[in-house]
Design a protein around this motif. Structure first.
Motif, PDB file in Angstrom:
ATOM      1  N   PHE A   8       0.842  -1.191   0.000  1.00 52.75           N
ATOM      2  CA  PHE A   8       0.000   0.000   0.000  1.00 52.75           C
ATOM      3  C   PHE A   8       0.889   1.258   0.000  1.00 52.75           C
ATOM      4  CE2 PHE A   8      -3.319   2.796   1.748  1.00 52.75           C
ATOM      5  CZ  PHE A   8      -4.322   2.489   0.852  1.00 52.75           C
ATOM      6  N   GLN A  12       1.424   4.040  -2.863  1.00 54.20           N
ATOM      7  CA  GLN A  12       1.225   5.457  -2.534  1.00 54.20           C
ATOM      8  C   GLN A  12       2.432   6.276  -2.985  1.00 54.20           C
ATOM      9  OE1 GLN A  12      -1.243   7.261  -1.032  1.00 54.20           O
ATOM     10  NE2 GLN A  12      -2.535   5.489  -1.312  1.00 54.20           N
ATOM     11  N   LEU A  15       2.491   6.696  -6.682  1.00 54.17           N
ATOM     12  CA  LEU A  15       1.421   7.635  -7.058  1.00 54.17           C
ATOM     13  C   LEU A  15       1.874   9.061  -6.787  1.00 54.17           C
ATOM     14  CD1 LEU A  15      -1.570   7.630  -8.048  1.00 54.17           C
ATOM     15  CD2 LEU A  15      -2.213   7.866  -5.649  1.00 54.17           C
ATOM     16  N   SER A  16       2.491   9.228  -5.625  1.00 55.60           N
ATOM     17  CA  SER A  16       2.976  10.559  -5.248  1.00 55.60           C
ATOM     18  C   SER A  16       4.062  11.026  -6.227  1.00 55.60           C
ATOM     19  CB  SER A  16       3.500  10.480  -3.817  1.00 55.60           C
ATOM     20  OG  SER A  16       4.636  11.238  -3.658  1.00 55.60           O
ATOM     21  N   LEU A  19       2.498  12.096  -9.384  1.00 56.64           N
ATOM     22  CA  LEU A  19       1.837  13.406  -9.207  1.00 56.64           C
ATOM     23  C   LEU A  19       2.841  14.540  -9.277  1.00 56.64           C
ATOM     24  CD1 LEU A  19      -0.825  12.766  -6.466  1.00 56.64           C
ATOM     25  CD2 LEU A  19      -1.177  14.103  -8.534  1.00 56.64           C
TER      26      LEU A  19
ATOM     27  N   LEU B  24      -2.072   8.161   4.670  1.00 57.94           N
ATOM     28  CA  LEU B  24      -1.016   8.042   3.650  1.00 57.94           C
ATOM     29  C   LEU B  24      -1.377   8.807   2.382  1.00 57.94           C
ATOM     30  CD1 LEU B  24       0.199   4.333   3.756  1.00 57.94           C
ATOM     31  CD2 LEU B  24       1.573   6.386   4.127  1.00 57.94           C
ATOM     32  N   PHE B  25      -2.634   8.658   1.973  1.00 57.29           N
ATOM     33  CA  PHE B  25      -3.109   9.316   0.755  1.00 57.29           C
ATOM     34  C   PHE B  25      -3.012  10.841   0.886  1.00 57.29           C
ATOM     35  CE2 PHE B  25      -6.366  10.654  -2.338  1.00 57.29           C
ATOM     36  CZ  PHE B  25      -5.861   9.998  -3.450  1.00 57.29           C
ATOM     37  N   SER B  28       0.586  11.874   0.886  1.00 57.96           N
ATOM     38  CA  SER B  28       1.190  11.858  -0.453  1.00 57.96           C
ATOM     39  C   SER B  28       0.719  13.059  -1.262  1.00 57.96           C
ATOM     40  CB  SER B  28       0.849  10.561  -1.175  1.00 57.96           C
ATOM     41  OG  SER B  28      -0.495  10.578  -1.545  1.00 57.96           O
ATOM     42  N   HIS B  29      -0.557  13.385  -1.120  1.00 52.44           N
ATOM     43  CA  HIS B  29      -1.090  14.535  -1.865  1.00 52.44           C
ATOM     44  C   HIS B  29      -0.465  15.828  -1.408  1.00 52.44           C
ATOM     45  CE1 HIS B  29      -4.312  13.575  -4.706  1.00 52.44           C
ATOM     46  NE2 HIS B  29      -4.109  12.375  -4.176  1.00 52.44           N
ATOM     47  N   SER B  31       2.371  16.189   0.184  1.00 51.83           N
ATOM     48  CA  SER B  31       3.799  16.270  -0.132  1.00 51.83           C
ATOM     49  C   SER B  31       3.998  16.563  -1.615  1.00 51.83           C
ATOM     50  CB  SER B  31       4.524  14.991   0.262  1.00 51.83           C
ATOM     51  OG  SER B  31       4.092  13.953  -0.575  1.00 51.83           O
ATOM     52  N   ALA B  32       3.135  15.969  -2.423  1.00 51.18           N
ATOM     53  CA  ALA B  32       3.278  16.193  -3.866  1.00 51.18           C
ATOM     54  C   ALA B  32       2.982  17.623  -4.233  1.00 51.18           C
ATOM     55  CB  ALA B  32       2.338  15.272  -4.615  1.00 51.18           C
TER      56      ALA B  32
END
Lengths: 282, 304
Positions: A8, A12, A15-16, A19, B24-25, B28-29, B31-32
């Protein structure tokens, strides 16, 4: 559960990463739009580094090539576009990639490489209209590799496709007429009469000076011998005269070669001017 | 009871997993979208640029990062990488400048000093190259790097024509490191070659050419050129003598051929004297290039 968590987290992370690559791609596009090309090509390279997505990498490499091309860094442009990968079912992007690969190869004067990419484009791209759009580059590259027969056929097809009123023989008449001068003939002429080979090549001044120097040295030798100066007759008359004579023959061959190259360049330029004019008007 | 507890436990774990994934999601968002790349990420990108041979881009990135990452270690790392970019672009002056900026407490300080020394040697600044190496704290070097240190110093002594220093250094070579054992042996061969270069005199070459034109060139080590010049002088000399014998000393023919012969004769003496120096310089230059190559290879094997 831990394994699941790891998978997972890894998903992630990627995906990051993607992005972020996308964000950098947008930033690079902005820089490209603002003509900050040196900075833009670096950001495009960062996208290639960050992204695992081949489509995104190809887009970044394509735009990076555009940056280098606009900066007139053709070697870098060629090296960049050759890193892109042709992907299945992406005809329009593949066309752009292969078109740029051919064009940058032409710009760095690697004409055989250019023709190789054109061949790949022809076999890869399904859209026949898209393939026709690169004909102009193929004609130019064929000219540069002296494949005038093939170039002539392609050029008449090009004229027909664009419904132009251009006589093909006006552009490629030289192929049949063969207006080039013979190196062998020039050397033979210089062998019969010093300087005649240069005059045949069109270098009249050089021909006259070659005649004067050779005949002058030989005449000096003859007069020296008649008056009893045998050493001078042998070394200066014969030695120097022979040097001018053989050197003059070699020079005549070189003059003809240079003249032929200049003529070829002029014919190529005429064809190039015509084709580029048509392409500009599109 | 136990069934209920197990059911409750599963629900709790499930809830925790959902929360964790959500966190986590979100992370990640965020941080991105907001975080700039860290120093280590930037360094990874720089390594990618090195792998792609994009040295100009390394320099461009390095200049941008120098203002963003100001810690001493970060500045040293950037200086090292920019030094290497210049090194690969063969801009040796700039390379030595950047290698010099690496701080002594930085982990790769030794690497910077070795490469700075090599680049200074390539710029024929042998004294400065030796000084750059001597700055290294010898006690903190590994046995491999200590041996490399002595090897490099020996090479520099050879380049600087300090043959005694070279002999002293070479005596302590242990030839046990495969990265540069063959280069150590090669330096000994090159030392012998350098010693065998005959010391020729420009005066003697000139004198030879004055007595018999062309022999000075032969003495300098160019026999074909010598023979060519000898024949040229002979041809002109013979014509001058012929003119002298037939027409006398005041005749235009003698003045022309005599003048031409004199110009060739004097030019030949001057040329022979110069060619001795040039020939020696060429020989030294060839051997020096070989020494520099043998100093360069071990650094690549040990460090990069």
């Amino acid at each position: 559960m831990f394994l699941c968590g790891w998978f997972f987290a890894s998903a992630q992370d990627s995906l990051s990463q993607e992005l972020r690559a996308e964000q950098f791609l947008q930033e690079a596009h902005q820089l490209f739009k603002n003509q900050q090309l040196t900075q833009a090509q670096l950001v495009y390279e960062r996208v290639v580094f960050l992204s695992k997505n081949k489509t995104r990498q190809n887009e970044a490499l394509l735009y990076k090539t555009y940056c280098h091309k606009q900066l007139k860094q053709f070697k870098e442009a060629q090296a960049t576009i050759e890193r892109a990968e042709v992907l299945p079912k992406q005809d329009s992007v593949n066309y752009l990639l292969l078109y740029e690969a051919s064009l940058t190869a032409y710009l760095v004067q690697e004409y055989k490489q250019c023709l190789k990419f054109i061949d790949i484009l022809k076999t890869t791209i399904q859209d026949s209209n898209a393939v026709k759009r690169i004909t102009f580059l193929e004609i130019l590259a064929l000219n540069e590799t002296y494949q005038w027969g093939k170039a002539k056929v392609l050029c008449s097809q090009y004229i027909q496709d664009h419904q132009l009123e251009q006589d093909i023989n006006e552009l490629y008449g030289f192929v049949d007429k063969k207006p080039f001068k013979s190196i062998k003939k020039a050397k033979t002429l210089s062998w019969i009469f010093p300087g005649a080979g240069q005059m045949y090549a069109g270098a009249v001044g050089r021909g006259i000076s070659s005649s004067v120097l050779t005949l002058g040295a030989l005449t000096f030798g003859v007069f020296s011998a008649i008056n009893g100066y045998y050493v001078s007759a042998f070394f200066t008359g014969l030695g120097l005269g022979r040097t001018f004579y053989t050197g003059g023959r070699r020079h005549a061959g070189y003059q003809v070669q240079q003249r032929n190259l200049r003529k070829i360049a002029a014919y190529h330029q005429k064809i190039k001017d015509f084709i580029l004019q048509v392409e500009r008007q599109k | 009871m136990s069934l209920k507890t197990t059911y409750f436990k599963y629900r709790l774990v499930g809830l925790l997993l959902v929360l964790h994934s959500g966190w986590l999601f979100a992370q990640s968002h965020s941080s991105a979208s907001s975080q700039a790349p860290s120093f280590e990420e930037e360094m990874a990108f720089m390594q990618h640029l090195f792998r792609q041979n994009q040295y100009h881009n390394v320099l461009l990135l390095g200049q941008q990062l120098k203002t963003k990452f100001t810690q001493t270690n970060q500045q040293s790392r950037l200086a090292l990488e920019m030094g290497f970019a210049h090194h690969y672009l063969k801009k040796l002056d700039s390379a030595t400048h950047y290698f010099n900026q690496v701080a002594p407490d930085f982990a790769q300080y030794d690497q910077a000093r070795f490469y700075q020394s090599l680049d200074l040697a390539k710029l024929t600044q042998y004294q400065a190259a030796t000084q750059a190496l001597i700055k290294l704290p010898l006690t903190q070097l590994s046995p491999l790097k200590t041996e490399l240190y002595h090897f490099q110093l020996a090479g520099l002594a050879l380049l600087n024509k300090k043959y005694e220093t070279f002999t002293n250094k070479a005596q302590s070579f242990n030839y046990q490191y495969p990265q540069f054992a063959s280069q150590q042996k090669k330096l000994l061969v090159l030392h012998e070659k350098l010693k065998k270069i005959p010391r020729k005199s420009a005066f003697v070459a000139g004198l030879f050419s004055a007595i018999i034109p062309g022999t000075g060139k032969m003495y300098a080590g160019k026999p074909k050129q010598g023979l060519n010049l000898m024949l040229q002088n002979l041809f002109l000399g013979a014509q001058a003598v012929e003119a002298l014998l037939i027409d006398g000393v005041r005749s235009p023919r003698f003045i022309i051929f005599g003048g031409l012969f004199s110009i060739f004769y004097i030019g030949n003496i001057w040329g022979s004297a110069l060619s001795v120096k040039l020939q020696q310089r060429e020989t030294y230059e060839t051997i020096h290039q070989e020494i520099l190559f043998n100093l360069d290879v071990p650094l690549r094997l040990v460090f990069r």
